[in-house]
Design a protein around this motif. Sequence first.
Motif, PDB file in Angstrom:
ATOM      1  N   SER A  56       0.787  -1.235  -0.237  1.00 38.03           N
ATOM      2  CA  SER A  56       0.022  -0.029  -0.100  1.00 38.03           C
ATOM      3  C   SER A  56       0.841   1.281  -0.051  1.00 38.03           C
ATOM      4  N   ALA A  57       1.874   1.363   0.853  1.00 35.66           N
ATOM      5  CA  ALA A  57       2.824   2.402   0.915  1.00 35.66           C
ATOM      6  C   ALA A  57       3.677   2.462  -0.381  1.00 35.66           C
ATOM      7  N   PHE A  58       4.088   1.347  -0.895  1.00 34.93           N
ATOM      8  CA  PHE A  58       5.023   1.198  -2.112  1.00 34.93           C
ATOM      9  C   PHE A  58       4.005   1.902  -3.148  1.00 34.93           C
ATOM     10  N   LEU A 263      -8.704   1.365  -0.124  1.00 36.89           N
ATOM     11  CA  LEU A 263      -7.444   1.252  -0.986  1.00 36.89           C
ATOM     12  C   LEU A 263      -6.772   2.722  -0.938  1.00 36.89           C
ATOM     13  N   PRO A 264      -5.329   2.626  -1.103  1.00 38.61           N
ATOM     14  CA  PRO A 264      -4.482   3.791  -0.962  1.00 38.61           C
ATOM     15  C   PRO A 264      -4.957   4.863  -2.100  1.00 38.61           C
ATOM     16  N   LYS A 265      -4.909   5.852  -1.903  1.00 40.99           N
ATOM     17  CA  LYS A 265      -5.361   6.997  -3.011  1.00 40.99           C
ATOM     18  C   LYS A 265      -4.889   6.585  -4.506  1.00 40.99           C
ATOM     19  N   SER A 266      -3.511   6.192  -4.649  1.00 41.88           N
ATOM     20  CA  SER A 266      -2.999   5.925  -5.813  1.00 41.88           C
ATOM     21  C   SER A 266      -3.949   4.770  -6.564  1.00 41.88           C
ATOM     22  N   LEU A 267      -4.444   3.869  -5.709  1.00 45.34           N
ATOM     23  CA  LEU A 267      -5.046   2.803  -6.532  1.00 45.34           C
ATOM     24  C   LEU A 267      -6.509   2.849  -6.707  1.00 45.34           C
ATOM     25  N   LYS A 268      -7.262   4.000  -6.264  1.00 39.76           N
ATOM     26  CA  LYS A 268      -8.643   4.122  -6.301  1.00 39.76           C
ATOM     27  C   LYS A 268      -9.194   4.258  -7.624  1.00 39.76           C
ATOM     28  N   PRO A 269      -8.540   5.011  -8.700  1.00 38.91           N
ATOM     29  CA  PRO A 269      -8.708   4.870 -10.100  1.00 38.91           C
ATOM     30  C   PRO A 269      -8.773   3.407 -10.680  1.00 38.91           C
ATOM     31  N   ASP A 280     -13.752 -10.888  -4.153  1.00 39.90           N
ATOM     32  CA  ASP A 280     -12.463 -10.812  -4.115  1.00 39.90           C
ATOM     33  C   ASP A 280     -11.857  -9.625  -3.422  1.00 39.90           C
ATOM     34  N   HIS A 281     -12.786  -8.707  -3.123  1.00 35.93           N
ATOM     35  CA  HIS A 281     -12.728  -7.250  -2.436  1.00 35.93           C
ATOM     36  C   HIS A 281     -11.566  -7.398  -1.393  1.00 35.93           C
ATOM     37  N   GLU A 282     -11.957  -8.367  -0.085  1.00 35.37           N
ATOM     38  CA  GLU A 282     -11.119  -8.515   1.008  1.00 35.37           C
ATOM     39  C   GLU A 282      -9.661  -9.036   0.590  1.00 35.37           C
ATOM     40  N   ARG A 283      -9.564  -9.889  -0.321  1.00 39.16           N
ATOM     41  CA  ARG A 283      -8.371 -10.448  -0.564  1.00 39.16           C
ATOM     42  C   ARG A 283      -7.397  -9.489  -1.306  1.00 39.16           C
ATOM     43  N   LEU A 284      -8.108  -8.517  -2.278  1.00 43.22           N
ATOM     44  CA  LEU A 284      -7.176  -7.623  -2.944  1.00 43.22           C
ATOM     45  C   LEU A 284      -6.685  -6.497  -1.631  1.00 43.22           C
ATOM     46  N   ILE A 285      -7.720  -6.184  -0.697  1.00 44.47           N
ATOM     47  CA  ILE A 285      -7.243  -5.324   0.478  1.00 44.47           C
ATOM     48  C   ILE A 285      -5.974  -5.814   1.335  1.00 44.47           C
ATOM     49  N   ALA A 286      -6.175  -7.148   1.587  1.00 43.43           N
ATOM     50  CA  ALA A 286      -5.219  -7.950   2.284  1.00 43.43           C
ATOM     51  C   ALA A 286      -3.689  -7.935   1.698  1.00 43.43           C
TER      52      ALA A 286
END
Length: 299
Positions: A56-58, A263-269, A280-286
């Motif tokens: 997420s930070a990367f 999601l981090p701001k960079s991935l929202k789009p 699959d939402h929870e798996r992506l977040i994890a």
Amino acid sequence: MNNKKMTENSQLAATARMFSSVVVQELARQGRSRTFARLLGESALHEVVSGSAPLSAFFESAFALLTRKNFRYEYAYRAAVTHKILLGIHSLNTASMLSEFRIGTCKADLVILNGASTVYEIKSERDNLDRLPNQIAAYFKVFSRVNIITSENHIDAVLDSVPDDVGVLLLNSRLKISPVREAQDRLKDLCPLTLLDSLHRNEAFEILKYFGVPIPDVPNTRIHSELATIFSRLPPNKLHECMIRVLKETRSLLPLSELARALPKSLKPLAFSSSIRERDHERLIASLSTPVAEALTWA
């Protein structure tokens, strides 16, 4: 171009490709992404960030690199339209956004639907303008407004090459969108048959329901020709209005709102332009808590 510059460009291109539907879909479906691991190695960013940093930070750091002036890829523009216009001016309750919407042989980069239909065609520092006249002509066959969002190095050329009713937006070095010329409504070129060909069949059926027209009871081999005959007789302005209503329903982004918030701001789009199943939402977040060093082993 010297070898060092070629290497830098290659690394930057790899960084840009991390922000793709392929990577997000792999993370969502598998909790890991071989594509991301390969691109991470090609970008060499793992050499300058902490291996213990979560993905997420990367992604936030990688996105900051892509937004630097003269380095901006198309995704920086997509992010600006998503955050500043879709989520800033509108909301997911009142508007929807289409990504890579096909119109004939062209694809509109982004389309926002609220009470109107507005195309946002991106011309980044890395693009040329050769196809722009044909793209604009295609977009006006389906949508009422067209905006070109571009960089400082293209602004004069865009203004000189597009009709006066096409809007021109500037993405400045601080990622702020500034209107240079306002887009005007233009429905005179709307083409019912082009509009039909841009829709899914179920969307065409929904439009017929709005008009009170029965769905043709014919074999599948004849359905398109029957729809074309019907659509060619519909009043263009009303057809455009019904298209907006239908697409806002069938392609609503509301089911993705909870995921986008996590999601981090960079991935929202990417959440709004990728096909991500709800399960699959929870798996992506994890997956985004995975340390960078571990993600490298996915390759």
